[in-house]
Write a protein that holds these residues in place. Structure first.
Motif, PDB file in Angstrom:
ATOM      1  N   ALA A   1       0.831  -1.212   0.000  1.00 34.78           N
ATOM      2  CA  ALA A   1       0.000   0.000   0.000  1.00 34.78           C
ATOM      3  C   ALA A   1       0.864   1.260   0.000  1.00 34.78           C
ATOM      4  O   ALA A   1       0.439   2.314  -0.485  1.00 34.78           O
ATOM      5  N   MET A   2       2.083   1.141   0.541  1.00 34.71           N
ATOM      6  CA  MET A   2       2.997   2.277   0.555  1.00 34.71           C
ATOM      7  C   MET A   2       3.796   2.382  -0.737  1.00 34.71           C
ATOM      8  O   MET A   2       4.592   3.313  -0.902  1.00 34.71           O
ATOM      9  N   GLY A   3       3.599   1.421  -1.633  1.00 30.55           N
ATOM     10  CA  GLY A   3       4.303   1.447  -2.912  1.00 30.55           C
ATOM     11  C   GLY A   3       5.658   0.781  -2.886  1.00 30.55           C
ATOM     12  O   GLY A   3       6.430   0.894  -3.855  1.00 30.55           O
ATOM     13  N   LEU A   4       5.974   0.067  -1.808  1.00 31.68           N
ATOM     14  CA  LEU A   4       7.264  -0.620  -1.715  1.00 31.68           C
ATOM     15  C   LEU A   4       7.254  -1.883  -2.565  1.00 31.68           C
ATOM     16  O   LEU A   4       6.312  -2.665  -2.512  1.00 31.68           O
ATOM     17  N   LYS A   5       8.314  -2.076  -3.327  1.00 34.58           N
ATOM     18  CA  LYS A   5       8.471  -3.300  -4.106  1.00 34.58           C
ATOM     19  C   LYS A   5       9.108  -4.358  -3.227  1.00 34.58           C
ATOM     20  O   LYS A   5       9.886  -4.053  -2.316  1.00 34.58           O
ATOM     21  N   ASP A   6       8.826  -5.631  -3.518  1.00 31.10           N
ATOM     22  CA  ASP A   6       9.286  -6.715  -2.653  1.00 31.10           C
ATOM     23  C   ASP A   6      10.802  -6.750  -2.494  1.00 31.10           C
ATOM     24  O   ASP A   6      11.309  -7.091  -1.433  1.00 31.10           O
ATOM     25  N   GLN A   7      11.540  -6.418  -3.540  1.00 31.89           N
ATOM     26  CA  GLN A   7      12.996  -6.486  -3.473  1.00 31.89           C
ATOM     27  C   GLN A   7      13.632  -5.121  -3.223  1.00 31.89           C
ATOM     28  O   GLN A   7      14.845  -4.983  -3.286  1.00 31.89           O
ATOM     29  N   GLN A   8      12.792  -4.123  -2.938  1.00 34.43           N
ATOM     30  CA  GLN A   8      13.317  -2.774  -2.763  1.00 34.43           C
ATOM     31  C   GLN A   8      14.055  -2.645  -1.436  1.00 34.43           C
ATOM     32  O   GLN A   8      13.540  -3.014  -0.380  1.00 34.43           O
ATOM     33  N   GLU A   9      15.257  -2.113  -1.506  1.00 40.69           N
ATOM     34  CA  GLU A   9      16.073  -1.924  -0.308  1.00 40.69           C
ATOM     35  C   GLU A   9      16.126  -0.436   0.036  1.00 40.69           C
ATOM     36  O   GLU A   9      16.411   0.400  -0.824  1.00 40.69           O
ATOM     37  N   ILE A  10      15.839  -0.121   1.270  1.00 40.43           N
ATOM     38  CA  ILE A  10      15.933   1.255   1.727  1.00 40.43           C
ATOM     39  C   ILE A  10      17.126   1.373   2.662  1.00 40.43           C
ATOM     40  O   ILE A  10      17.153   0.788   3.739  1.00 40.43           O
ATOM     41  N   ARG A  11      18.123   2.106   2.214  1.00 39.59           N
ATOM     42  CA  ARG A  11      19.346   2.290   2.992  1.00 39.59           C
ATOM     43  C   ARG A  11      19.364   3.628   3.712  1.00 39.59           C
ATOM     44  O   ARG A  11      19.986   3.775   4.763  1.00 39.59           O
ATOM     45  N   THR A  42      -0.321  16.063  21.754  1.00 35.77           N
ATOM     46  CA  THR A  42       0.928  16.785  22.020  1.00 35.77           C
ATOM     47  C   THR A  42       1.397  17.606  20.831  1.00 35.77           C
ATOM     48  O   THR A  42       1.979  18.673  21.005  1.00 35.77           O
ATOM     49  N   SER A  43       1.180  17.111  19.605  1.00 33.81           N
ATOM     50  CA  SER A  43       1.631  17.861  18.434  1.00 33.81           C
ATOM     51  C   SER A  43       0.998  17.296  17.174  1.00 33.81           C
ATOM     52  O   SER A  43       0.525  16.149  17.148  1.00 33.81           O
ATOM     53  N   VAL A  44       0.989  18.136  16.146  1.00 38.63           N
ATOM     54  CA  VAL A  44       0.583  17.708  14.808  1.00 38.63           C
ATOM     55  C   VAL A  44       1.728  18.051  13.865  1.00 38.63           C
ATOM     56  O   VAL A  44       2.161  19.204  13.793  1.00 38.63           O
ATOM     57  N   VAL A  45       2.228  17.047  13.172  1.00 37.14           N
ATOM     58  CA  VAL A  45       3.362  17.217  12.264  1.00 37.14           C
ATOM     59  C   VAL A  45       2.915  16.854  10.858  1.00 37.14           C
ATOM     60  O   VAL A  45       2.234  15.844  10.661  1.00 37.14           O
ATOM     61  N   THR A  46       3.318  17.667   9.883  1.00 39.91           N
ATOM     62  CA  THR A  46       2.959  17.417   8.491  1.00 39.91           C
ATOM     63  C   THR A  46       4.210  17.130   7.680  1.00 39.91           C
ATOM     64  O   THR A  46       5.146  17.939   7.668  1.00 39.91           O
ATOM     65  N   GLN A  47       4.232  15.982   7.041  1.00 40.97           N
ATOM     66  CA  GLN A  47       5.364  15.652   6.173  1.00 40.97           C
ATOM     67  C   GLN A  47       5.158  16.315   4.824  1.00 40.97           C
ATOM     68  O   GLN A  47       4.099  16.226   4.213  1.00 40.97           O
ATOM     69  N   THR A  48       6.203  16.986   4.326  1.00 36.45           N
ATOM     70  CA  THR A  48       6.102  17.725   3.073  1.00 36.45           C
ATOM     71  C   THR A  48       6.997  17.186   1.968  1.00 36.45           C
ATOM     72  O   THR A  48       6.849  17.585   0.804  1.00 36.45           O
ATOM     73  N   GLY A  49       7.929  16.310   2.303  1.00 31.57           N
ATOM     74  CA  GLY A  49       8.819  15.787   1.273  1.00 31.57           C
ATOM     75  C   GLY A  49       9.495  14.507   1.703  1.00 31.57           C
ATOM     76  O   GLY A  49       9.597  14.211   2.903  1.00 31.57           O
ATOM     77  N   LEU A  50       9.957  13.727   0.724  1.00 28.46           N
ATOM     78  CA  LEU A  50      10.641  12.463   1.000  1.00 28.46           C
ATOM     79  C   LEU A  50      11.576  12.130  -0.149  1.00 28.46           C
ATOM     80  O   LEU A  50      11.207  12.231  -1.325  1.00 28.46           O
ATOM     81  N   GLU A  51      12.784  11.754   0.205  1.00 31.97           N
ATOM     82  CA  GLU A  51      13.765  11.269  -0.766  1.00 31.97           C
ATOM     83  C   GLU A  51      14.261   9.912  -0.285  1.00 31.97           C
ATOM     84  O   GLU A  51      14.677   9.772   0.867  1.00 31.97           O
ATOM     85  N   VAL A  52      14.182   8.921  -1.157  1.00 33.94           N
ATOM     86  CA  VAL A  52      14.586   7.562  -0.808  1.00 33.94           C
ATOM     87  C   VAL A  52      15.986   7.286  -1.337  1.00 33.94           C
ATOM     88  O   VAL A  52      16.288   7.553  -2.501  1.00 33.94           O
ATOM     89  N   ASN A  53      16.835   6.771  -0.470  1.00 37.83           N
ATOM     90  CA  ASN A  53      18.219   6.430  -0.789  1.00 37.83           C
ATOM     91  C   ASN A  53      19.010   7.608  -1.356  1.00 37.83           C
ATOM     92  O   ASN A  53      19.686   7.495  -2.392  1.00 37.83           O
ATOM     93  N   PRO A  54      18.959   8.769  -0.680  1.00 37.89           N
ATOM     94  CA  PRO A  54      19.793   9.887  -1.123  1.00 37.89           C
ATOM     95  C   PRO A  54      21.260   9.615  -0.778  1.00 37.89           C
ATOM     96  O   PRO A  54      21.569   8.776   0.076  1.00 37.89           O
ATOM     97  N   ALA A  55      22.146  10.331  -1.429  1.00 44.40           N
ATOM     98  CA  ALA A  55      23.556  10.245  -1.068  1.00 44.40           C
ATOM     99  C   ALA A  55      23.745  10.939   0.280  1.00 44.40           C
ATOM    100  O   ALA A  55      23.301  12.081   0.466  1.00 44.40           O
TER     101      ALA A  55
END
Length: 242
Positions: free
Chosen positions: A38-48, A217-230
């Motif tokens: 549901a999050m769009g992750l592929k079965d062999q996808q590696e997140i470093r 306690t707080s409300v946080v909004t995520q605005t961006g995401l980069e996967v496996n950046p240098a």
């Protein structure tokens, strides 16, 4: 003969318990796989590594956080506000804060522990490790969260414990419950997750409503995401004292 009967009954009961545990874990791992998909992750996808941006607060009191994570145990957070930019770094070996004036301060042990556990608790981290035999996923029942039917999945990742509430239809997380680390010990905490958006090639909850002991306690909004950046490993090193 009566003694043998009791022995047989004990064996049968033990086998039934083991079968029940196996079924719960099988169903839990399946649920975790569905969350990953549901999050769009592929079965062999590696997140470093991950780099995510968040906003918290409004107006003059608002802050922007850029968190850079090297899994499973390095995090650097740059917090920008009207008072300037602070940087917090957490690794198994060190934890420190760089103030806007450049001075460096040690971070209390409980904050270090909480931040390192937060890396592991992150839904994206856990979902991407749904195959990991060292992480246990157990489906223990169902409930309703804000009126939404949800499956309950208990997760054990080392010393970290998390309870997921997975919406039955979409397989998206609607809530996570956990014991956070506070100054005086463990605190019952929860985060409601909503407003799912496409970011960095994945689909993640943008809105995080946080609670401790049932109080907001707080409300946080995520605005961006980069996967496996240098990521430069030196970013996690303590700067020299001025």
């Amino acid at each position: 003969m009566k003694r043998l009967s009791w022995m047989v009954m004990a064996v049968v009961a033990t086998a039934a318990l083991a079968q029940g545990q196996s079924r719960a874990e099988k169903d839990g791992r399946k649920a975790a796989h569905e969350v990953a998909r549901a999050m769009g992750l592929k079965d062999q996808q590696e997140i470093r590594a991950l780099r995510a941006t968040f906003t918290q607060g409004e107006g003059a009191g608002a802050s922007t956080v850029t968190a850079t994570i090297l899994e499973p145990d390095h995090m650097r957070a740059e917090i920008k506000s009207a008072r300037g930019t602070m940087t917090a770094v957490f690794t198994p070996q060190d934890a420190f804060l760089v103030a806007p004036d450049g001075s460096v301060h040690d971070v209390p042990a409980y904050q270090k522990q909480e931040s390192l556990e937060q890396i592991v608790r992150d839904p994206l981290y856990l979902a991407s490790h749904w195959k990991d035999p060292d992480i246990r996923f157990s489906q223990i029942g169902s409930d309703r969260v804000n009126g939404v039917p949800a499956e309950i999945v208990d997760i054990a990742a080392g010393a970290v414990r998390v309870r997921w509430f997975v919406e039955e239809k979409s397989k998206r997380l609607v809530r996570e419950e956990y014991l956070a680390v506070g100054e005086h010990g463990r605190i019952s905490a929860a985060t409601d997750l909503s407003d799912w958006r496409a970011m960095g090639g994945l689909v993640v909850p943008a809105k995080h409503e946080n609670y401790q002991d049932g109080r907001p306690t707080s409300v946080v909004t995520q605005t961006g995401l980069e996967v496996n950046p240098a990521v430069d490993a030196k970013a996690f090193e303590r700067p020299a004292a001025r």
